[in-house]
Design a protein around this motif. Sequence first.
Motif, PDB file in Angstrom:
ATOM      1  N   PRO A 139       0.799  -1.044  -0.282  1.00 45.52           N
ATOM      2  CA  PRO A 139       0.263  -0.191  -0.050  1.00 45.52           C
ATOM      3  C   PRO A 139       1.079   1.397   0.100  1.00 45.52           C
ATOM      4  O   PRO A 139       2.085   1.541   0.412  1.00 45.52           O
ATOM      5  N   LEU A 140      -0.347   2.389  -0.458  1.00 40.18           N
ATOM      6  CA  LEU A 140       0.920   3.612  -0.561  1.00 40.18           C
ATOM      7  C   LEU A 140      -0.155   4.284   0.448  1.00 40.18           C
ATOM      8  O   LEU A 140      -0.798   5.035   0.501  1.00 40.18           O
ATOM      9  N   ILE A 141       0.864   4.211   1.543  1.00 39.68           N
ATOM     10  CA  ILE A 141       0.451   5.309   2.790  1.00 39.68           C
ATOM     11  C   ILE A 141       0.620   6.234   2.834  1.00 39.68           C
ATOM     12  O   ILE A 141       2.409   6.598   3.750  1.00 39.68           O
ATOM     13  N   ASP A 142       0.227   7.853   2.401  1.00 37.93           N
ATOM     14  CA  ASP A 142       0.263   8.855   2.996  1.00 37.93           C
ATOM     15  C   ASP A 142       0.018   8.803   4.377  1.00 37.93           C
ATOM     16  O   ASP A 142      -0.115   8.535   5.438  1.00 37.93           O
ATOM     17  N   THR A 143       1.100  10.350   4.738  1.00 36.14           N
ATOM     18  CA  THR A 143       1.528  10.400   6.004  1.00 36.14           C
ATOM     19  C   THR A 143       0.297  10.756   7.167  1.00 36.14           C
ATOM     20  O   THR A 143       0.008  11.363   8.488  1.00 36.14           O
ATOM     21  N   ALA A 202       7.108   3.411  -0.078  1.00 29.97           N
ATOM     22  CA  ALA A 202       7.589   3.915   1.357  1.00 29.97           C
ATOM     23  C   ALA A 202       8.232   5.139   0.120  1.00 29.97           C
ATOM     24  O   ALA A 202       8.029   6.087   0.227  1.00 29.97           O
ATOM     25  N   ASP A 203       9.696   4.640  -0.500  1.00 30.83           N
ATOM     26  CA  ASP A 203      10.087   5.511  -1.557  1.00 30.83           C
ATOM     27  C   ASP A 203       9.324   6.404  -2.143  1.00 30.83           C
ATOM     28  O   ASP A 203       8.639   8.103  -2.804  1.00 30.83           O
ATOM     29  N   LEU A 204       8.208   5.678  -2.719  1.00 32.82           N
ATOM     30  CA  LEU A 204       6.858   6.621  -3.692  1.00 32.82           C
ATOM     31  C   LEU A 204       5.698   7.640  -2.683  1.00 32.82           C
ATOM     32  O   LEU A 204       5.509   8.686  -3.161  1.00 32.82           O
ATOM     33  N   VAL A 205       5.709   7.575  -1.843  1.00 31.20           N
ATOM     34  CA  VAL A 205       4.669   7.633  -0.876  1.00 31.20           C
ATOM     35  C   VAL A 205       5.499   9.589  -1.255  1.00 31.20           C
ATOM     36  O   VAL A 205       5.239  10.174  -1.023  1.00 31.20           O
ATOM     37  N   GLY A 224      11.460  -9.818  -1.631  1.00 25.92           N
ATOM     38  CA  GLY A 224      10.702  -9.790  -2.273  1.00 25.92           C
ATOM     39  C   GLY A 224       9.772  -8.918  -1.923  1.00 25.92           C
ATOM     40  O   GLY A 224       9.225  -7.028  -2.085  1.00 25.92           O
ATOM     41  N   LEU A 225       9.400  -9.222  -0.680  1.00 22.37           N
ATOM     42  CA  LEU A 225       8.404  -8.012   0.493  1.00 22.37           C
ATOM     43  C   LEU A 225       8.966  -7.163   0.458  1.00 22.37           C
ATOM     44  O   LEU A 225       8.249  -6.102   0.884  1.00 22.37           O
ATOM     45  N   GLU A 226      10.070  -6.975   1.040  1.00 21.56           N
ATOM     46  CA  GLU A 226      11.297  -6.222   1.934  1.00 21.56           C
ATOM     47  C   GLU A 226      11.006  -5.227   0.331  1.00 21.56           C
ATOM     48  O   GLU A 226      10.883  -3.939   0.185  1.00 21.56           O
ATOM     49  N   THR A 227      11.043  -5.524  -0.999  1.00 23.98           N
ATOM     50  CA  THR A 227      11.972  -5.044  -2.088  1.00 23.98           C
ATOM     51  C   THR A 227      10.451  -3.898  -2.340  1.00 23.98           C
ATOM     52  O   THR A 227      10.504  -3.083  -2.293  1.00 23.98           O
ATOM     53  N   ILE A 228       8.854  -4.697  -2.303  1.00 23.24           N
ATOM     54  CA  ILE A 228       7.596  -3.893  -2.993  1.00 23.24           C
ATOM     55  C   ILE A 228       7.267  -2.803  -2.101  1.00 23.24           C
ATOM     56  O   ILE A 228       7.054  -1.551  -1.616  1.00 23.24           O
ATOM     57  N   LYS A 229       7.832  -3.211  -0.235  1.00 16.33           N
ATOM     58  CA  LYS A 229       7.535  -2.555   0.876  1.00 16.33           C
ATOM     59  C   LYS A 229       8.186  -1.003   0.850  1.00 16.33           C
ATOM     60  O   LYS A 229       7.738   0.111   1.277  1.00 16.33           O
ATOM     61  N   ALA A 230       9.304  -1.496   0.890  1.00 11.79           N
ATOM     62  CA  ALA A 230      10.815   0.232   0.858  1.00 11.79           C
ATOM     63  C   ALA A 230       9.980   0.706  -0.687  1.00 11.79           C
ATOM     64  O   ALA A 230      10.199   2.101  -0.726  1.00 11.79           O
ATOM     65  N   THR A 231       9.827  -0.050  -1.682  1.00  9.29           N
ATOM     66  CA  THR A 231       9.307   1.288  -2.931  1.00  9.29           C
ATOM     67  C   THR A 231       8.650   1.658  -3.053  1.00  9.29           C
ATOM     68  O   THR A 231       8.103   2.681  -3.219  1.00  9.29           O
TER      69      THR A 231
END
Length: 185
Positions: A138-142, A173-176, A164-171
């Motif tokens: 998910p893309l969870i904003d502030t 967070a970066d995108l948000v 894979g799980l760590e990669t998708i979560k990090a990407t």
Amino acid sequence: MSYDPPRPVGRLLLTPEDDDAPARTRRLRGLGLGELPEPALDAFADRLAELTGAPYAMVNFLDAQRQFFAGLHTPAGGRAARGGKPEVGRRLPRDHGYCPHVVARRKALVLEDVGDYPRFAGNPVVDEYGIRSYLGAPLIDTTGMVLGTVCVADFAPRPWGKAGLETIKATAADLVVRLEARTPP
């Protein structure tokens, strides 16, 4: 905008309810997101596909009726390369795919083989597009709002694993951070 809740099939609720859809739609519009494809988000999806080796990568924003891929990477080769299956476009109904589940859960979802999960195996993307594995976050904003997802999908089962799980979560967070820093049109 009205919202019709999903209908249960047997004991399974195929598409989760989304009480936050109206507020999410307002938030996305305020950020200038969810209506048009964006070259920067397409580039983000391209990098995510390269990073994961997945044929599909998406930045997906959801409202009450549909999903919109503002960032989209699709496999090269068109229909012939996938046995005549159609190409995923920019819009999908809410009952297609797994991103609505990620939004409702507010957590990443790893489906190494969708066929292993009766709840997910009957999803329209399996038959219509040939999707067999999925990884999304998910893309969870502030403000705590789930804006949408970042995800990848493949035509074959994939052992996404912890990496894979760590990669998708990090990407995600970066995108948000990037999305909230932009100036809306």
